[in-house]
Motif scaffolding. Sequence first.
Motif, PDB file in Angstrom:
ATOM      1  N   GLU A  26       0.872  -1.072  -0.040  1.00 31.14           N
ATOM      2  CA  GLU A  26       0.047   0.132   0.061  1.00 31.14           C
ATOM      3  C   GLU A  26       1.008   1.400   0.174  1.00 31.14           C
ATOM      4  O   GLU A  26       0.361   2.188  -0.666  1.00 31.14           O
ATOM      5  CB  GLU A  26      -1.063   0.127   1.305  1.00 31.14           C
ATOM      6  N   HIS A  27       2.067   1.265   0.700  1.00 30.35           N
ATOM      7  CA  HIS A  27       2.844   2.385   0.891  1.00 30.35           C
ATOM      8  C   HIS A  27       4.151   2.313   0.913  1.00 30.35           C
ATOM      9  O   HIS A  27       5.131   3.234   0.827  1.00 30.35           O
ATOM     10  CB  HIS A  27       2.546   3.174   2.177  1.00 30.35           C
ATOM     11  N   ASN A  28       4.515   0.996   0.776  1.00 31.08           N
ATOM     12  CA  ASN A  28       6.134   0.581   0.862  1.00 31.08           C
ATOM     13  C   ASN A  28       6.850   1.016   1.967  1.00 31.08           C
ATOM     14  O   ASN A  28       7.925   1.660   1.782  1.00 31.08           O
ATOM     15  CB  ASN A  28       6.665   0.881  -0.356  1.00 31.08           C
ATOM     16  N   GLU A  29       6.501   1.055   3.395  1.00 35.58           N
ATOM     17  CA  GLU A  29       6.928   1.618   4.401  1.00 35.58           C
ATOM     18  C   GLU A  29       7.568   0.696   5.294  1.00 35.58           C
ATOM     19  O   GLU A  29       8.070   1.125   6.362  1.00 35.58           O
ATOM     20  CB  GLU A  29       6.063   2.621   5.118  1.00 35.58           C
ATOM     21  N   TYR A  30       7.334  -0.590   5.218  1.00 37.17           N
ATOM     22  CA  TYR A  30       7.533  -1.630   6.280  1.00 37.17           C
ATOM     23  C   TYR A  30       8.950  -2.647   5.894  1.00 37.17           C
ATOM     24  O   TYR A  30       9.768  -2.605   6.756  1.00 37.17           O
ATOM     25  CB  TYR A  30       6.263  -2.456   6.561  1.00 37.17           C
ATOM     26  N   ILE A  31       8.725  -3.054   4.648  1.00 37.08           N
ATOM     27  CA  ILE A  31       9.687  -4.188   4.320  1.00 37.08           C
ATOM     28  C   ILE A  31      11.069  -3.497   3.844  1.00 37.08           C
ATOM     29  O   ILE A  31      11.026  -2.469   2.788  1.00 37.08           O
ATOM     30  CB  ILE A  31       9.384  -4.944   3.176  1.00 37.08           C
ATOM     31  N   ILE A  32      12.158  -3.683   4.374  1.00 39.06           N
ATOM     32  CA  ILE A  32      13.567  -3.393   3.786  1.00 39.06           C
ATOM     33  C   ILE A  32      13.966  -4.292   2.662  1.00 39.06           C
ATOM     34  O   ILE A  32      14.563  -3.930   1.804  1.00 39.06           O
ATOM     35  CB  ILE A  32      14.605  -3.060   5.087  1.00 39.06           C
ATOM     36  N   GLU A  33      13.771  -5.481   3.204  1.00 37.04           N
ATOM     37  CA  GLU A  33      14.406  -6.779   2.286  1.00 37.04           C
ATOM     38  C   GLU A  33      13.390  -7.915   2.470  1.00 37.04           C
ATOM     39  O   GLU A  33      13.186  -8.312   3.500  1.00 37.04           O
ATOM     40  CB  GLU A  33      15.981  -7.126   2.577  1.00 37.04           C
ATOM     41  N   ASP A  34      13.167  -8.439   1.446  1.00 32.83           N
ATOM     42  CA  ASP A  34      12.548  -9.914   1.280  1.00 32.83           C
ATOM     43  C   ASP A  34      13.625 -10.840   0.911  1.00 32.83           C
ATOM     44  O   ASP A  34      14.016 -11.029  -0.005  1.00 32.83           O
ATOM     45  CB  ASP A  34      11.589  -9.917   0.191  1.00 32.83           C
ATOM     46  N   LEU A  35      13.691 -11.725   2.352  1.00 37.01           N
ATOM     47  CA  LEU A  35      14.933 -12.417   1.961  1.00 37.01           C
ATOM     48  C   LEU A  35      14.758 -13.974   1.549  1.00 37.01           C
ATOM     49  O   LEU A  35      15.331 -14.255   0.621  1.00 37.01           O
ATOM     50  CB  LEU A  35      15.683 -12.918   3.239  1.00 37.01           C
ATOM     51  N   ASP A  36      13.650 -14.648   1.932  1.00 36.42           N
ATOM     52  CA  ASP A  36      13.222 -16.000   1.215  1.00 36.42           C
ATOM     53  C   ASP A  36      11.777 -16.162   1.608  1.00 36.42           C
ATOM     54  O   ASP A  36      11.017 -15.235   2.094  1.00 36.42           O
ATOM     55  CB  ASP A  36      14.198 -17.104   1.969  1.00 36.42           C
ATOM     56  N   GLU A  37      11.226 -17.431   1.698  1.00 39.33           N
ATOM     57  CA  GLU A  37       9.874 -17.678   1.751  1.00 39.33           C
ATOM     58  C   GLU A  37       9.365 -17.516   3.176  1.00 39.33           C
ATOM     59  O   GLU A  37       8.286 -17.328   3.537  1.00 39.33           O
ATOM     60  CB  GLU A  37       9.546 -19.155   1.214  1.00 39.33           C
ATOM     61  N   SER A  38      10.260 -17.311   4.199  1.00 39.15           N
ATOM     62  CA  SER A  38       9.878 -17.111   5.625  1.00 39.15           C
ATOM     63  C   SER A  38      10.538 -16.160   6.216  1.00 39.15           C
ATOM     64  O   SER A  38      10.316 -16.017   7.660  1.00 39.15           O
ATOM     65  CB  SER A  38       9.980 -18.463   6.301  1.00 39.15           C
ATOM     66  N   HIS A  39      11.253 -15.332   5.600  1.00 37.61           N
ATOM     67  CA  HIS A  39      12.108 -14.197   6.291  1.00 37.61           C
ATOM     68  C   HIS A  39      11.860 -12.951   5.562  1.00 37.61           C
ATOM     69  O   HIS A  39      12.228 -12.649   4.392  1.00 37.61           O
ATOM     70  CB  HIS A  39      13.402 -14.493   6.459  1.00 37.61           C
ATOM     71  N   LEU A  40      11.874 -11.794   6.331  1.00 39.23           N
ATOM     72  CA  LEU A  40      11.757 -10.469   5.973  1.00 39.23           C
ATOM     73  C   LEU A  40      12.705  -9.626   6.889  1.00 39.23           C
ATOM     74  O   LEU A  40      12.568 -10.005   8.079  1.00 39.23           O
ATOM     75  CB  LEU A  40      10.292 -10.015   5.793  1.00 39.23           C
ATOM     76  N   VAL A  41      13.049  -8.458   6.235  1.00 37.84           N
ATOM     77  CA  VAL A  41      13.909  -7.526   7.184  1.00 37.84           C
ATOM     78  C   VAL A  41      12.930  -6.239   7.319  1.00 37.84           C
ATOM     79  O   VAL A  41      12.498  -5.766   6.331  1.00 37.84           O
ATOM     80  CB  VAL A  41      15.354  -7.081   6.788  1.00 37.84           C
ATOM     81  N   ILE A  42      12.203  -6.122   8.477  1.00 35.94           N
ATOM     82  CA  ILE A  42      11.287  -4.857   8.666  1.00 35.94           C
ATOM     83  C   ILE A  42      11.849  -3.811   9.299  1.00 35.94           C
ATOM     84  O   ILE A  42      12.768  -4.131  10.317  1.00 35.94           O
ATOM     85  CB  ILE A  42      10.204  -5.476   9.362  1.00 35.94           C
ATOM     86  N   GLN A  43      11.541  -2.607   9.116  1.00 37.53           N
ATOM     87  CA  GLN A  43      12.151  -1.396   9.506  1.00 37.53           C
ATOM     88  C   GLN A  43      11.783  -1.270  11.044  1.00 37.53           C
ATOM     89  O   GLN A  43      10.717  -1.536  11.467  1.00 37.53           O
ATOM     90  CB  GLN A  43      11.379  -0.109   9.145  1.00 37.53           C
ATOM     91  N   GLU A  44      12.834  -1.256  11.769  1.00 32.39           N
ATOM     92  CA  GLU A  44      12.525  -1.231  13.330  1.00 32.39           C
ATOM     93  C   GLU A  44      11.594  -0.264  14.128  1.00 32.39           C
ATOM     94  O   GLU A  44      10.757  -0.945  14.630  1.00 32.39           O
ATOM     95  CB  GLU A  44      13.991  -1.092  14.079  1.00 32.39           C
ATOM     96  N   ARG A  45      11.621   0.789  13.543  1.00 30.64           N
ATOM     97  CA  ARG A  45      10.620   1.616  13.994  1.00 30.64           C
ATOM     98  C   ARG A  45       9.218   1.619  13.400  1.00 30.64           C
ATOM     99  O   ARG A  45       8.090   1.969  14.214  1.00 30.64           O
ATOM    100  CB  ARG A  45      10.721   3.137  13.684  1.00 30.64           C
ATOM    101  N   MET A  46       9.130   0.711  12.646  1.00 31.04           N
ATOM    102  CA  MET A  46       7.650   0.460  12.095  1.00 31.04           C
ATOM    103  C   MET A  46       7.032  -0.944  12.494  1.00 31.04           C
ATOM    104  O   MET A  46       6.027  -1.315  12.300  1.00 31.04           O
ATOM    105  CB  MET A  46       7.798   0.368  10.626  1.00 31.04           C
TER     106      MET A  46
END
Length: 75
Positions: A26-46
């Motif tokens: 919707e706004h591209n404000e949470y995910i920093i990196e999509d690593l694999d099928e079960s891991h994401l890097v999310i912005q800490e403050r979000m």
Amino acid sequence: MVRAIRGVLVECDPSIKSIIIAIDSEHNEYIIEDLDESHLVIQERMVPQLKKKLEERLAETVPVVGNDSDSDRDV
């Protein structure tokens, strides 16, 4: 100049990950990196805001199961 963003590694089921990706789209404000099928890097403050949105989305899609199982039985 290099800019660093603090992130949190999130491990989840693929179904939850797809919901998080939909929320982020919707706004591209949470995910920093999509690593694999079960891991994401999310912005800490979000993270708190994402948790709230995820809980709302799950409440919309997952039915609540009550404890009235005894009343439905023919004993």
